[in-house]
Design a protein around this motif. Structure first.
Motif, PDB file in Angstrom:
ATOM      1  N   TRP A   4       0.842   5.284   5.560  1.00  0.00           N
ATOM      2  CA  TRP A   4       1.578   4.961   6.787  1.00  0.00           C
ATOM      3  C   TRP A   4       0.612   4.589   7.916  1.00  0.00           C
ATOM      4  O   TRP A   4       0.882   3.685   8.703  1.00  0.00           O
ATOM      5  N   LEU A   5      -0.509   5.295   7.946  1.00  0.00           N
ATOM      6  CA  LEU A   5      -1.530   4.945   8.927  1.00  0.00           C
ATOM      7  C   LEU A   5      -2.084   3.553   8.658  1.00  0.00           C
ATOM      8  O   LEU A   5      -2.271   2.746   9.571  1.00  0.00           O
ATOM      9  N   GLN A   6      -2.302   3.283   7.374  1.00  0.00           N
ATOM     10  CA  GLN A   6      -2.813   1.964   7.004  1.00  0.00           C
ATOM     11  C   GLN A   6      -1.793   0.879   7.350  1.00  0.00           C
ATOM     12  O   GLN A   6      -2.150  -0.195   7.850  1.00  0.00           O
ATOM     13  N   GLY A   7      -0.513   1.169   7.097  1.00  0.00           N
ATOM     14  CA  GLY A   7       0.524   0.207   7.441  1.00  0.00           C
ATOM     15  C   GLY A   7       0.591  -0.046   8.933  1.00  0.00           C
ATOM     16  O   GLY A   7       0.749  -1.186   9.380  1.00  0.00           O
ATOM     17  N   ALA A   8       0.454   1.045   9.722  1.00  0.00           N
ATOM     18  CA  ALA A   8       0.486   0.892  11.179  1.00  0.00           C
ATOM     19  C   ALA A   8      -0.685   0.047  11.663  1.00  0.00           C
ATOM     20  O   ALA A   8      -0.540  -0.802  12.550  1.00  0.00           O
ATOM     21  N   VAL A   9      -1.850   0.285  11.080  1.00  0.00           N
ATOM     22  CA  VAL A   9      -3.030  -0.503  11.446  1.00  0.00           C
ATOM     23  C   VAL A   9      -2.826  -1.972  11.092  1.00  0.00           C
ATOM     24  O   VAL A   9      -3.177  -2.876  11.863  1.00  0.00           O
ATOM     25  N   PHE A  10      -2.221  -2.193   9.935  1.00  0.00           N
ATOM     26  CA  PHE A  10      -1.974  -3.581   9.512  1.00  0.00           C
ATOM     27  C   PHE A  10      -1.011  -4.278  10.467  1.00  0.00           C
ATOM     28  O   PHE A  10      -1.231  -5.425  10.871  1.00  0.00           O
TER      29      PHE A  10
ATOM     30  N   PRO B  46       0.815  -1.233   0.000  1.00  0.00           N
ATOM     31  CA  PRO B  46       0.000   0.000   0.000  1.00  0.00           C
ATOM     32  C   PRO B  46       0.841   1.273   0.000  1.00  0.00           C
ATOM     33  O   PRO B  46       0.476   2.262  -0.630  1.00  0.00           O
ATOM     34  N   VAL B  47       1.975   1.239   0.685  1.00  0.00           N
ATOM     35  CA  VAL B  47       2.841   2.424   0.715  1.00  0.00           C
ATOM     36  C   VAL B  47       3.353   2.733  -0.679  1.00  0.00           C
ATOM     37  O   VAL B  47       3.345   3.892  -1.131  1.00  0.00           O
ATOM     38  N   LEU B  48       3.804   1.691  -1.416  1.00  0.00           N
ATOM     39  CA  LEU B  48       4.325   1.909  -2.770  1.00  0.00           C
ATOM     40  C   LEU B  48       3.228   2.405  -3.712  1.00  0.00           C
ATOM     41  O   LEU B  48       3.448   3.318  -4.517  1.00  0.00           O
ATOM     42  N   LEU B  49       2.045   1.819  -3.590  1.00  0.00           N
ATOM     43  CA  LEU B  49       0.942   2.237  -4.459  1.00  0.00           C
ATOM     44  C   LEU B  49       0.535   3.684  -4.206  1.00  0.00           C
ATOM     45  O   LEU B  49       0.294   4.458  -5.139  1.00  0.00           O
ATOM     46  N   PHE B  50       0.466   4.068  -2.935  1.00  0.00           N
ATOM     47  CA  PHE B  50       0.066   5.437  -2.627  1.00  0.00           C
ATOM     48  C   PHE B  50       1.165   6.436  -2.969  1.00  0.00           C
ATOM     49  O   PHE B  50       0.874   7.589  -3.299  1.00  0.00           O
ATOM     50  N   GLN B  51       2.426   6.012  -2.906  1.00  0.00           N
ATOM     51  CA  GLN B  51       3.488   6.906  -3.341  1.00  0.00           C
ATOM     52  C   GLN B  51       3.381   7.181  -4.836  1.00  0.00           C
ATOM     53  O   GLN B  51       3.618   8.305  -5.298  1.00  0.00           O
ATOM     54  N   ARG B  52       3.026   6.162  -5.581  1.00  0.00           N
ATOM     55  CA  ARG B  52       2.816   6.347  -7.016  1.00  0.00           C
ATOM     56  C   ARG B  52       1.645   7.284  -7.276  1.00  0.00           C
ATOM     57  O   ARG B  52       1.716   8.177  -8.126  1.00  0.00           O
ATOM     58  N   GLN B  53       0.577   7.089  -6.514  1.00  0.00           N
ATOM     59  CA  GLN B  53      -0.580   7.969  -6.662  1.00  0.00           C
ATOM     60  C   GLN B  53      -0.244   9.390  -6.251  1.00  0.00           C
ATOM     61  O   GLN B  53      -0.718  10.362  -6.867  1.00  0.00           O
ATOM     62  N   GLN B  54       0.594   9.531  -5.242  1.00  0.00           N
ATOM     63  CA  GLN B  54       1.007  10.859  -4.797  1.00  0.00           C
ATOM     64  C   GLN B  54       1.747  11.585  -5.914  1.00  0.00           C
ATOM     65  O   GLN B  54       1.527  12.776  -6.157  1.00  0.00           O
ATOM     66  N   ALA B  55       2.657  10.868  -6.604  1.00  0.00           N
ATOM     67  CA  ALA B  55       3.409  11.491  -7.697  1.00  0.00           C
ATOM     68  C   ALA B  55       2.478  11.972  -8.800  1.00  0.00           C
ATOM     69  O   ALA B  55       2.675  13.044  -9.387  1.00  0.00           O
TER      70      ALA B  55
ATOM     71  N   ASP C  25       2.075  21.437  -1.065  1.00  0.00           N
ATOM     72  CA  ASP C  25       1.086  20.353  -1.168  1.00  0.00           C
ATOM     73  C   ASP C  25      -0.257  20.825  -0.647  1.00  0.00           C
ATOM     74  O   ASP C  25      -0.346  21.538   0.360  1.00  0.00           O
ATOM     75  N   SER C  26      -1.290  20.398  -1.321  1.00  0.00           N
ATOM     76  CA  SER C  26      -2.638  20.693  -0.853  1.00  0.00           C
ATOM     77  C   SER C  26      -2.932  19.885   0.399  1.00  0.00           C
ATOM     78  O   SER C  26      -2.248  18.908   0.719  1.00  0.00           O
ATOM     79  N   SER C  27      -3.975  20.308   1.102  1.00  0.00           N
ATOM     80  CA  SER C  27      -4.370  19.564   2.306  1.00  0.00           C
ATOM     81  C   SER C  27      -4.777  18.139   1.964  1.00  0.00           C
ATOM     82  O   SER C  27      -4.497  17.192   2.720  1.00  0.00           O
ATOM     83  N   THR C  28      -5.397  17.964   0.791  1.00  0.00           N
ATOM     84  CA  THR C  28      -5.789  16.622   0.367  1.00  0.00           C
ATOM     85  C   THR C  28      -4.571  15.745   0.141  1.00  0.00           C
ATOM     86  O   THR C  28      -4.537  14.580   0.548  1.00  0.00           O
ATOM     87  N   LEU C  29      -3.562  16.326  -0.500  1.00  0.00           N
ATOM     88  CA  LEU C  29      -2.352  15.562  -0.778  1.00  0.00           C
ATOM     89  C   LEU C  29      -1.613  15.205   0.514  1.00  0.00           C
ATOM     90  O   LEU C  29      -1.087  14.100   0.652  1.00  0.00           O
ATOM     91  N   ARG C  30      -1.573  16.145   1.476  1.00  0.00           N
ATOM     92  CA  ARG C  30      -0.913  15.850   2.743  1.00  0.00           C
ATOM     93  C   ARG C  30      -1.615  14.703   3.477  1.00  0.00           C
ATOM     94  O   ARG C  30      -0.970  13.844   4.079  1.00  0.00           O
ATOM     95  N   GLU C  31      -2.929  14.719   3.445  1.00  0.00           N
ATOM     96  CA  GLU C  31      -3.664  13.627   4.070  1.00  0.00           C
ATOM     97  C   GLU C  31      -3.401  12.304   3.365  1.00  0.00           C
ATOM     98  O   GLU C  31      -3.276  11.254   3.994  1.00  0.00           O
ATOM     99  N   LEU C  32      -3.299  12.374   2.051  1.00  0.00           N
ATOM    100  CA  LEU C  32      -3.047  11.171   1.271  1.00  0.00           C
ATOM    101  C   LEU C  32      -1.662  10.596   1.571  1.00  0.00           C
ATOM    102  O   LEU C  32      -1.464   9.382   1.598  1.00  0.00           O
ATOM    103  N   VAL C  33      -0.685  11.478   1.811  1.00  0.00           N
ATOM    104  CA  VAL C  33       0.670  11.025   2.137  1.00  0.00           C
ATOM    105  C   VAL C  33       0.673  10.269   3.460  1.00  0.00           C
ATOM    106  O   VAL C  33       1.368   9.257   3.622  1.00  0.00           O
ATOM    107  N   LEU C  34      -0.094  10.750   4.424  1.00  0.00           N
ATOM    108  CA  LEU C  34      -0.119  10.111   5.737  1.00  0.00           C
ATOM    109  C   LEU C  34      -0.939   8.823   5.747  1.00  0.00           C
ATOM    110  O   LEU C  34      -0.699   7.943   6.574  1.00  0.00           O
ATOM    111  N   PHE C  35      -1.882   8.735   4.817  1.00  0.00           N
ATOM    112  CA  PHE C  35      -2.806   7.604   4.852  1.00  0.00           C
ATOM    113  C   PHE C  35      -2.121   6.246   4.723  1.00  0.00           C
ATOM    114  O   PHE C  35      -2.437   5.319   5.489  1.00  0.00           O
TER     115      PHE C  35
END
Length: 389
Positions: free
Chosen positions: A148-154, A26-35, A136-146
């Protein structure tokens, strides 16, 4: 063919690698989406810049409408527009505290923006250039943290699953111990009753010496105590405030007459006038000491010395039981308290495991292997809390 232990180890490694892969994906996928989002946001701002250039060049009137539309639709991207001389022309989506020096705060924000993305240059023709800085927009900042949050939950989920699995295994072991203990107590009941009847019959016939019968009575009484111990495993027995020294002396006295004559027990205890009060369950406590002494006798193959040392240190009593036996190999020292582990050809390997359970669960103490040297001997230590009257 792999042994069961190696197969289990390989399976655990595979599961660990799989868990890491699932957590990383998920981290790699969201990093790609972030770019991609970064590119899209820059494209929007470049479009704004082009529209501004078109307005400066007196192109068609729709350019002004385009600019106004872009400005109104930007609700998330923080921007600062400056001149070539770094004078701030305008800003958007930057929250400033009330009654503050706006210019100074915007300068600080501008420094931060310069450390991020390169600015977009806006060519205004004869009026020169302006530079559009953004973050970065607020949406993008939230997306960057998401991610890592998902990884922590996992990871937390995996930890919970592992803890639940270990807890379930321990619970199953406990249920097995309780079932075996209660069944053993039940099975002992019939032969004990029969032995009691036989001793009474022998006493009535007068064909057996009274001294022999008294010794038989002692062993029958001990069997009753053993059955009582097994009945208490898995239940919630109430501890009693007992004299620890007296209980230790009683256990030593019982074992001295029932071990090999080649074994000598030395003990170093406080004087009989000194009372060390501890909350004990006498039938279970004596079993721990007797089990450790018996293990020591087995380790010495029926010939050697056992030293029992008891002393008070603050609010705790320390009991060291030392033998002159064969010692414990280094590779086995971490496993001696594990259920089922035994170096003997006979036995279930539950003695030390049950001893630890009795000391730690029922007496709130601790039992540990203090030291052991192969060919020299072993020392076990029991630490138990003391109480005042």
């Amino acid at each position: 063919m792999k042994s069961p232990k190696r197969y289990k180890l390989s399976l655990n490694i595979l599961l660990a690698i799989l868990a890491i892969a699932v957590a990383t994906l998920p981290v790699l996928l969201f990093q790609r989406q972030q770019a991609r989002m970064v590119q899209e946001e820059r494209h929007k701002l470049e479009l704004w810049a082009e529209a501004t250039e078109a307005l400066a060049g007196d192109e068609e009137e729709h350019a002004l409408n385009l600019i106004l539309h872009i400005i109104q639709s930007n609700k998330t991207i923080p921007i600062i527009l400056t001149t070539e001389g770094d004078s701030i022309v305008s800003f958007n989506n930057i929250t400033l505290p009330p009654q503050s020096d706006t210019t100074a705060l915007l300068k600080e924000e501008l420094k931060k923006f310069r450390g991020g993305y390169p600015p977009i240059a806006i060519d205004l023709g004869e009026e020169g250039r302006q530079y559009l800085y953004y973050a970065d927009s607020s949406t993008l900042r939230e997306l960057v943290l998401f991610p890592w949050l998902q990884g922590a939950v996992f990871v937390l989920f995996v930890v919970i699953v592992i803890a639940a699995s270990i807890g379930a295994r321990h619970s199953a072991q406990n249920r097995l111990w309780v079932g075996l203990s209660k069944e053993t107590a039940h099975q002992l009941g019939t032969p004990i009753s029969s032995l009691m009847a036989w001793t009474e019959l022998l006493r009535a016939e007068g064909s057996t010496q009274e001294e022999t019968l008294r010794e038989m009575d002692k062993d029958i009484e001990r069997l009753q105590i053993i059955a009582h111990r097994f009945q208490k495993i898995g239940s919630e027995p109430r501890p009693e405030l007992c004299d620890l020294c007296r209980e230790v002396r009683s256990s030593i006295a019982y074992m001295e007459g029932r071990i090999s004559r080649g074994v000598t027990i030395f003990y170093d205890l406080p004087s009989e006038e000194e009372v060390l009060l501890a909350k004990l369950i006498p039938t279970l406590w004596s079993w721990v000491l007797e089990n450790l002494i018996k293990n020591a006798v087995d380790a010495m193959q029926g010939k050697g010395e056992i030293t029992l040392h008891l002393e008070r240190r603050g609010n705790f009593a320390f009991i060291d039981i030392t033998d002159t036996g064969c010692g414990i190999a280094p590779r086995n020292r971490r496993r001696i308290f594990a259920p089922g582990f035994s170096t003997k050809k006979r036995g279930w390997g539950l003695g030390l495991s049950l001893a630890r359970r009795i000391v730690e669960t029922y007496h709130h103490g601790r039992i540990l292997l203090l030291r052991s040297e192969v060919g020299i001997g072993t020392t076990f230590r029991i630490k138990i809390p003391l109480y005042e009257k």
